[in-house]
Design a protein around this motif. Structure first.
Motif, PDB file in Angstrom:
ATOM      1  N   SER A  77       3.885   5.430  -2.604  1.00 14.04           N
ATOM      2  CA  SER A  77       5.025   4.551  -2.871  1.00 14.04           C
ATOM      3  C   SER A  77       5.281   3.561  -1.739  1.00 14.04           C
ATOM      4  CB  SER A  77       6.290   5.371  -3.098  1.00 14.04           C
ATOM      5  OG  SER A  77       6.051   6.358  -4.062  1.00 14.04           O
ATOM      6  N   LEU A  78       4.811   3.891  -0.545  1.00 16.83           N
ATOM      7  CA  LEU A  78       5.010   2.981   0.585  1.00 16.83           C
ATOM      8  C   LEU A  78       4.057   1.784   0.520  1.00 16.83           C
ATOM      9  CD1 LEU A  78       5.318   5.583   3.491  1.00 16.83           C
ATOM     10  CD2 LEU A  78       7.170   4.263   2.465  1.00 16.83           C
ATOM     11  N   LEU A  79       2.996   1.919  -0.272  1.00 16.92           N
ATOM     12  CA  LEU A  79       1.982   0.865  -0.326  1.00 16.92           C
ATOM     13  C   LEU A  79       2.422  -0.298  -1.200  1.00 16.92           C
ATOM     14  CD1 LEU A  79      -1.235   3.028  -0.835  1.00 16.92           C
ATOM     15  CD2 LEU A  79      -0.682   1.695   1.204  1.00 16.92           C
ATOM     16  N   LYS A  80       1.989  -1.495  -0.787  1.00 24.16           N
ATOM     17  CA  LYS A  80       2.147  -2.680  -1.636  1.00 24.16           C
ATOM     18  C   LYS A  80       1.145  -2.611  -2.785  1.00 24.16           C
ATOM     19  CE  LYS A  80       2.842  -5.818   2.293  1.00 24.16           C
ATOM     20  NZ  LYS A  80       2.230  -6.912   3.046  1.00 24.16           N
ATOM     21  N   LEU A  81       1.210  -3.613  -3.681  1.00 31.60           N
ATOM     22  CA  LEU A  81       0.179  -3.794  -4.706  1.00 31.60           C
ATOM     23  C   LEU A  81      -1.187  -3.863  -4.022  1.00 31.60           C
ATOM     24  CD1 LEU A  81      -0.557  -4.684  -7.648  1.00 31.60           C
ATOM     25  CD2 LEU A  81      -0.386  -7.033  -6.817  1.00 31.60           C
ATOM     26  N   ASN A  82      -2.190  -3.270  -4.627  1.00 27.44           N
ATOM     27  CA  ASN A  82      -3.549  -3.243  -4.062  1.00 27.44           C
ATOM     28  C   ASN A  82      -3.650  -2.441  -2.771  1.00 27.44           C
ATOM     29  OD1 ASN A  82      -4.238  -5.027  -6.121  1.00 27.44           O
ATOM     30  ND2 ASN A  82      -4.116  -6.825  -4.819  1.00 27.44           N
ATOM     31  N   GLY A  83      -2.617  -1.659  -2.471  1.00 26.69           N
ATOM     32  CA  GLY A  83      -2.624  -0.895  -1.224  1.00 26.69           C
ATOM     33  C   GLY A  83      -3.652   0.223  -1.222  1.00 26.69           C
ATOM     34  N   LYS A  84      -4.067   0.595   0.012  1.00 26.75           N
ATOM     35  CA  LYS A  84      -5.109   1.600   0.154  1.00 26.75           C
ATOM     36  C   LYS A  84      -4.618   2.758   1.015  1.00 26.75           C
ATOM     37  CE  LYS A  84      -8.353  -2.197   0.047  1.00 26.75           C
ATOM     38  NZ  LYS A  84      -9.297  -3.038   0.771  1.00 26.75           N
ATOM     39  N   LEU A  85      -4.739   3.952   0.457  1.00 24.77           N
ATOM     40  CA  LEU A  85      -4.397   5.158   1.207  1.00 24.77           C
ATOM     41  C   LEU A  85      -5.712   5.844   1.531  1.00 24.77           C
ATOM     42  CD1 LEU A  85      -2.538   7.451   2.202  1.00 24.77           C
ATOM     43  CD2 LEU A  85      -2.429   8.274  -0.141  1.00 24.77           C
ATOM     44  N   VAL A  86      -6.031   5.957   2.824  1.00 24.41           N
ATOM     45  CA  VAL A  86      -7.292   6.583   3.196  1.00 24.41           C
ATOM     46  C   VAL A  86      -6.997   7.896   3.875  1.00 24.41           C
ATOM     47  CG1 VAL A  86      -9.418   6.376   4.501  1.00 24.41           C
ATOM     48  CG2 VAL A  86      -8.404   4.362   3.440  1.00 24.41           C
ATOM     49  N   THR A  87      -7.568   8.941   3.332  1.00 23.66           N
ATOM     50  CA  THR A  87      -7.308  10.259   3.875  1.00 23.66           C
ATOM     51  C   THR A  87      -8.482  10.722   4.739  1.00 23.66           C
ATOM     52  OG1 THR A  87      -6.834  12.544   3.316  1.00 23.66           O
ATOM     53  CG2 THR A  87      -7.962  11.295   1.649  1.00 23.66           C
ATOM     54  N   VAL A  88      -8.172  11.116   5.973  1.00 28.93           N
ATOM     55  CA  VAL A  88      -9.211  11.581   6.884  1.00 28.93           C
ATOM     56  C   VAL A  88      -8.948  13.022   7.318  1.00 28.93           C
ATOM     57  CG1 VAL A  88      -9.901   9.297   7.716  1.00 28.93           C
ATOM     58  CG2 VAL A  88      -8.008  10.498   8.835  1.00 28.93           C
ATOM     59  N   GLY A  89      -7.803  13.560   6.922  1.00 26.26           N
ATOM     60  CA  GLY A  89      -7.520  14.978   7.193  1.00 26.26           C
ATOM     61  C   GLY A  89      -8.173  15.817   6.113  1.00 26.26           C
ATOM     62  N   LEU A  90      -8.391  17.066   6.391  1.00 26.50           N
ATOM     63  CA  LEU A  90      -9.090  17.936   5.442  1.00 26.50           C
ATOM     64  C   LEU A  90      -8.268  19.180   5.110  1.00 26.50           C
ATOM     65  CD1 LEU A  90     -12.762  17.778   6.763  1.00 26.50           C
ATOM     66  CD2 LEU A  90     -12.044  17.255   4.444  1.00 26.50           C
TER      67      LEU A  90
ATOM     68  N   SER B 101       7.171   0.568  14.357  1.00 27.21           N
ATOM     69  CA  SER B 101       8.293   1.307  13.788  1.00 27.21           C
ATOM     70  C   SER B 101       7.872   2.720  13.440  1.00 27.21           C
ATOM     71  CB  SER B 101       8.861   0.584  12.562  1.00 27.21           C
ATOM     72  OG  SER B 101       7.851   0.387  11.620  1.00 27.21           O
ATOM     73  N   PHE B 102       8.875   3.523  13.079  1.00 29.91           N
ATOM     74  CA  PHE B 102       8.664   4.950  12.894  1.00 29.91           C
ATOM     75  C   PHE B 102       9.457   5.383  11.676  1.00 29.91           C
ATOM     76  CE2 PHE B 102       7.315   8.887  14.938  1.00 29.91           C
ATOM     77  CZ  PHE B 102       8.126   9.837  14.348  1.00 29.91           C
ATOM     78  N   LEU B 103       8.811   6.082  10.759  1.00 34.57           N
ATOM     79  CA  LEU B 103       9.458   6.476   9.510  1.00 34.57           C
ATOM     80  C   LEU B 103       9.433   7.996   9.415  1.00 34.57           C
ATOM     81  CD1 LEU B 103      10.516   4.965   7.047  1.00 34.57           C
ATOM     82  CD2 LEU B 103       8.190   4.844   6.191  1.00 34.57           C
ATOM     83  N   VAL B 104      10.621   8.589   9.280  1.00 32.05           N
ATOM     84  CA  VAL B 104      10.662  10.047   9.133  1.00 32.05           C
ATOM     85  C   VAL B 104      10.626  10.367   7.641  1.00 32.05           C
ATOM     86  CG1 VAL B 104      11.965  12.140   9.614  1.00 32.05           C
ATOM     87  CG2 VAL B 104      12.004  10.251  11.253  1.00 32.05           C
ATOM     88  N   THR B 105       9.662  11.160   7.230  1.00 31.74           N
ATOM     89  CA  THR B 105       9.455  11.393   5.793  1.00 31.74           C
ATOM     90  C   THR B 105      10.638  12.098   5.127  1.00 31.74           C
ATOM     91  OG1 THR B 105       8.137  13.304   6.496  1.00 31.74           O
ATOM     92  CG2 THR B 105       6.931  11.386   5.705  1.00 31.74           C
ATOM     93  N   SER B 106      11.437  12.804   5.928  1.00 34.56           N
ATOM     94  CA  SER B 106      12.563  13.521   5.325  1.00 34.56           C
ATOM     95  C   SER B 106      13.831  12.677   5.286  1.00 34.56           C
ATOM     96  CB  SER B 106      12.832  14.804   6.116  1.00 34.56           C
ATOM     97  OG  SER B 106      12.989  14.475   7.478  1.00 34.56           O
TER      98      SER B 106
ATOM     99  N   ALA C 122      11.453   1.417   2.871  1.00 34.79           N
ATOM    100  CA  ALA C 122      10.077   1.057   3.221  1.00 34.79           C
ATOM    101  C   ALA C 122       9.145   0.999   2.013  1.00 34.79           C
ATOM    102  CB  ALA C 122       9.527   2.058   4.246  1.00 34.79           C
ATOM    103  N   LEU C 123       9.671   1.233   0.810  1.00 33.46           N
ATOM    104  CA  LEU C 123       8.820   1.223  -0.386  1.00 33.46           C
ATOM    105  C   LEU C 123       8.080  -0.096  -0.525  1.00 33.46           C
ATOM    106  CD1 LEU C 123      11.048   2.789  -3.216  1.00 33.46           C
ATOM    107  CD2 LEU C 123       9.225   3.891  -1.941  1.00 33.46           C
ATOM    108  N   GLY C 124       6.811  -0.021  -0.854  1.00 39.01           N
ATOM    109  CA  GLY C 124       6.038  -1.220  -1.139  1.00 39.01           C
ATOM    110  C   GLY C 124       5.920  -2.184   0.025  1.00 39.01           C
ATOM    111  N   THR C 125       5.866  -1.680   1.256  1.00 38.64           N
ATOM    112  CA  THR C 125       5.800  -2.574   2.419  1.00 38.64           C
ATOM    113  C   THR C 125       4.484  -2.502   3.170  1.00 38.64           C
ATOM    114  OG1 THR C 125       6.795  -0.894   3.850  1.00 38.64           O
ATOM    115  CG2 THR C 125       8.301  -2.482   2.835  1.00 38.64           C
ATOM    116  N   MET C 126       3.650  -1.541   2.864  1.00 36.63           N
ATOM    117  CA  MET C 126       2.431  -1.362   3.680  1.00 36.63           C
ATOM    118  C   MET C 126       1.165  -1.767   2.946  1.00 36.63           C
ATOM    119  SD  MET C 126       3.426   2.219   5.517  1.00 36.63           S
ATOM    120  CE  MET C 126       5.112   2.401   6.135  1.00 36.63           C
ATOM    121  N   ASP C 127       0.271  -2.452   3.677  1.00 39.96           N
ATOM    122  CA  ASP C 127      -1.017  -2.836   3.097  1.00 39.96           C
ATOM    123  C   ASP C 127      -1.977  -1.649   3.057  1.00 39.96           C
ATOM    124  OD1 ASP C 127      -0.069  -5.483   4.851  1.00 39.96           O
ATOM    125  OD2 ASP C 127      -0.874  -5.920   2.864  1.00 39.96           O
TER     126      ASP C 127
END
Lengths: 359, 360
Positions: A266-279, A231-236, A244-249
């Motif tokens: 906000s898109l992450l579920k409980l215990n969700g992890k956001l990993v940033t690789v951009g600088l 699926s595809f989510l447009v941020t705007s 899609a809130l709280g749906t992603m691991d």
């Protein structure tokens, strides 16, 4: 008196360099060291154009030492091996990525995490152990310590495989480290460029459900039909984001511009992890409440060690994963950089060095 | 016509409440429900004063509805149990922390993570299943569903164990979840207040090396001589901070004021973890480079589930860990709140309810 780039070392080399913060690249004669006992000399065939090359060419991170020959996603053939070289022989197809040296002694190096060594030597814009500058893959040849050379699997094409040496490992490593590989789990990929599109392919190979999160609605068809995203989510689009809130691991955030983290958290579920690789070159704003209330985390990751990079190449060969590339001639590079700045590429430029780099 | 708080339930209760954003607390008559079949009713003996109580009474988080009876570090003695109560009997020493209800059926509740249930009911200032507002532990009695009641082991002094029910679990849970609980690891603790001093005690009991990071140099002696910290860094001392860069496996950050993250993140080793348990209300600045270059992470945590809270209390009992408290009479509470706002307490006020809460 300091020697000029073409006289520092005994082997003549030729490439394209940026000389100031306009970032415009043009031919440069320079030189490479003699092939040492542990070195491998490589004739460069192809080199990917990474967004970092653009950042460094324009000194956007503030530490560029001009002239700089960028390029850290190169594939080539071995021309010469040093007397102590064990892993490679002449004629083999190999790759060189983001690092060409490290201390080899610290805890990180001993754990095959050369990328986290405090004395990591980058393929370009760094200083080598002999004090001279390192020059990257927008050039005809390179001399590299065997430890930092990758074996290129036979069934991995050079053009599509070259970007894996930076983009590939940059998303593969955190997916393994942060445990984002459990089949059936839901991965979000923020940003659909060089890093993002490889993350989608790897995510699918790990058996994950993958949602692309992007500011560009026009990337949707490609993302789903060609890259295999679910699926595809447009941020705007506030309604879709809300649904899609709280749906992603997990989310891999590949966006290198400054952007708000709260919508992604906000898109992450409980215990969700956001990993940033951009600088991004400026600080991000990190809201703490969502981390605390949802036991979420924001982590970083930076390429990968040599062992893991080889593992990643083998994984990609096994699953038929390559980057989607637009092959260009060397003299197209400045136009390519302009287009890259506007994200106008699907999804990596790769320079056909061997066919188009001539003095 | 809505019932007044005194009449909405059959059992008379008495406590102290804040009535407006001055946060000034004063005597308040209200009522508690009759002991239901799964309920435990207990006489409150002690109640800790958590910094959240202060935020709440002054409506600093914008969610307070007055009047509010604060208090979610409540310890007491059981006086009555419902017919279906299995885990407790009259006379037991028990405690109630930050929650008194949850949906009991969602994925989080089923995994003993009631604290993350979207329908979690806070001990005070929240709407209970029956639609009435919950009142906290600055009061004479409590009625709680058995599931949310914690058994206090006999060897724990009751007054010092009250703060474990919020401060204790708030730091214990992330030490376990983020795996910062292995002997020999080096843990930093930012802020030496109610949460911070508990983190030092738990971490030392787990065999970790502990460094306290604080803005106040005058806390050093206490931290090292009394709490057992191995080292102390004054965060404004750039030289000390630089020397300690890259030395810590993890850091528990208990500071709820806005503060700079970069100096804290720099203290972490590669793969280091910064865990936020204080919650500044404004976002903090995060620089990507240091996070990426060291594969570091910033995570959060919020109290703990009931099962883990009981585990934490049992761990504390095994290692004789209680909070360092200043026991105060009920009518000192407004002065205590003023002092708390200036961090003038070592390290938790606890209200001596049993001896000083008297209906006026």
């Amino acid at each position: 008196m300091a020697k000029s780039p073409d006289q520092e070392h005994p082997c003549k080399a030729f490439g394209w360099a940026a000389r100031d913060k306009s970032g415009l690249l043009s031919p440069l004669c320079f030189s490479r060291r003699e092939n040492g006992d542990e070195d491998v000399t490589i004739k460069i065939l192809f080199c990917g154009v990474c967004h970092s090359d653009l950042h460094v060419a324009k000194n956007e991170w503030g530490f560029t030492n001009y002239p700089v020959v960028p390029g850290h996603e190169m594939v080539g053939t071995v021309m010469k091996v040093g007397s102590d070289v064990k892993k490679f022989k002449v004629g083999e197809r190999v790759g060189v990525g983001v690092i060409v040296g490290s201390c080899k002694k610290c805890e990180s190096c001993q754990q095959d995490l050369e990328n986290y060594c405090p004395q990591t030597i980058f393929t370009y814009n760094s200083h080598y152990t002999d004090g001279t500058k390192t020059y990257g893959g927008y050039s005809d040849m390179i001399v590299v310590d065997e430890r930092y050379v990758l074996r290129f699997p036979d069934n991995l094409p050079s053009e599509g495989g070259a970007p894996l040496l930076c983009a590939g490992i940059t998303v593969y490593s955190p997916m393994k480290y942060y445990g984002m590989t459990e089949p059936g789990k839901h991965l979000g990929v923020a940003g659909l460029g060089g890093l993002g599109h490889v993350a989608v392919k790897m995510g699918k190979a790990f058996g994950l459900k993958v949602t692309v999160i992007s500011s560009s609605p026009k990337k949707e068809t490609e993302a789903i039909e060609r890259l295999g995203a679910d699926s595809f989510l447009v941020t705007s689009d506030p309604a879709k984001m809300k649904a899609a809130l709280g749906t992603m691991d997990y989310i891999i955030d590949t966006v290198s511009a400054v952007h708000p983290l709260l919508p992604l958290l906000s898109l992450l579920k409980l215990n969700g992890k956001l990993v940033t690789v951009g600088l991004p070159d400026k600080p991000l704003e990190l809201p703490i409440f969502p981390l605390v209330l949802g036991r979420k985390l924001v982590g970083g990751s930076d390429i990968g060690g040599m062992k893991e990079t080889q593992e990643m190449l083998d994984f990609c060969a096994k699953h038929g994963i390559t980057a989607d590339v637009e092959v260009i001639r060397m003299d197209y590079i400045n136009t390519a950089m302009e287009r890259l700045a506007k994200s106008d590429v699907r999804y990596r430029f790769v320079i056909d060095v061997a066919s188009s780099l001539s003095q | 016509m809505a019932m007044s708080t005194e009449n909405e339930h059959p059992v008379k209760a008495f406590g102290w409440a804040a009535r407006d954003t001055t946060g000034h607390l004063s005597p308040f008559r209200f009522s508690r429900r009759a002991t239901g079949e799964k309920d435990v009713t207990f006489k409150v003996l002690y109640c800790g004063i958590c910094h959240s109580d202060l935020h709440n009474i002054k409506n600093e988080w914008g969610m307070t509805s007055y009047p509010v009876v604060p208090g979610h570090e409540i310890v007491g003695m059981v006086t009555e149990i419902g017919t279906k109560v299995r885990k407790f009997k009259v006379g037991d020493k028990v405690g109630v922390g930050c929650m008194v209800g949850s949906c009991r059926s969602c994925a989080n509740c089923k995994e003993d993570l009631e604290n993350y249930c979207p329908k979690m009911i806070l001990t005070y200032g929240a709407k209970y299943y029956d639609g009435t507002i919950t009142h906290g532990g600055y009061s004479d009695i409590m009625v709680s569903d058995e599931h949310f009641v914690i058994k206090i082991p006999d060897n724990l002094p009751l007054d010092g164990s009250a703060p474990l029910l919020c401060a204790g679990i708030t730091v214990y849970s992330p030490l376990k979840y983020y795996r910062l609980d292995k002997a020999g690891m080096h843990l930093g603790v930012v802020g030496l207040g109610g949460l911070g001093h508990m983190a030092v005690k738990f971490a030392k009991a787990m065999g970790l090396k502990v460094t306290v990071i604080s803005t106040s140099p005058n806390k050093k002696k206490e931290a090292m001589d009394h709490l057992g910290a191995d080292a102390f860094l004054v965060s404004r001392n750039t030289e000390e901070m630089e020397l300690a860069m890259g030395t810590m496996d993890g850091i528990i950050d208990t500071v709820s004021a806005v503060h700079a993250l970069l100096p804290v993140i720099s203290l972490l080793k590669t793969n280091g973890k910064l865990v936020m348990v204080g919650a500044p209300e404004k976002p903090l600045e995060l620089l990507a480079f240091p996070l990426l270059m060291g594969r570091k992470m910033v995570g959060g945590s919020c109290i703990g589930g009931i099962k883990e809270t009981q585990e934490m209390i049992d761990f504390a009992a095994k290692h004789n860990i209680v909070a360092d408290i200043e026991l105060i009479p009920m009518d000192y509470v407004n002065t205590a709140m003023e002092r708390l706002s200036k961090a003038d307490v070592k390290y938790r006020f606890v209200i001596d309810i049993v001896n000083s809460l008297k209906p006026s």
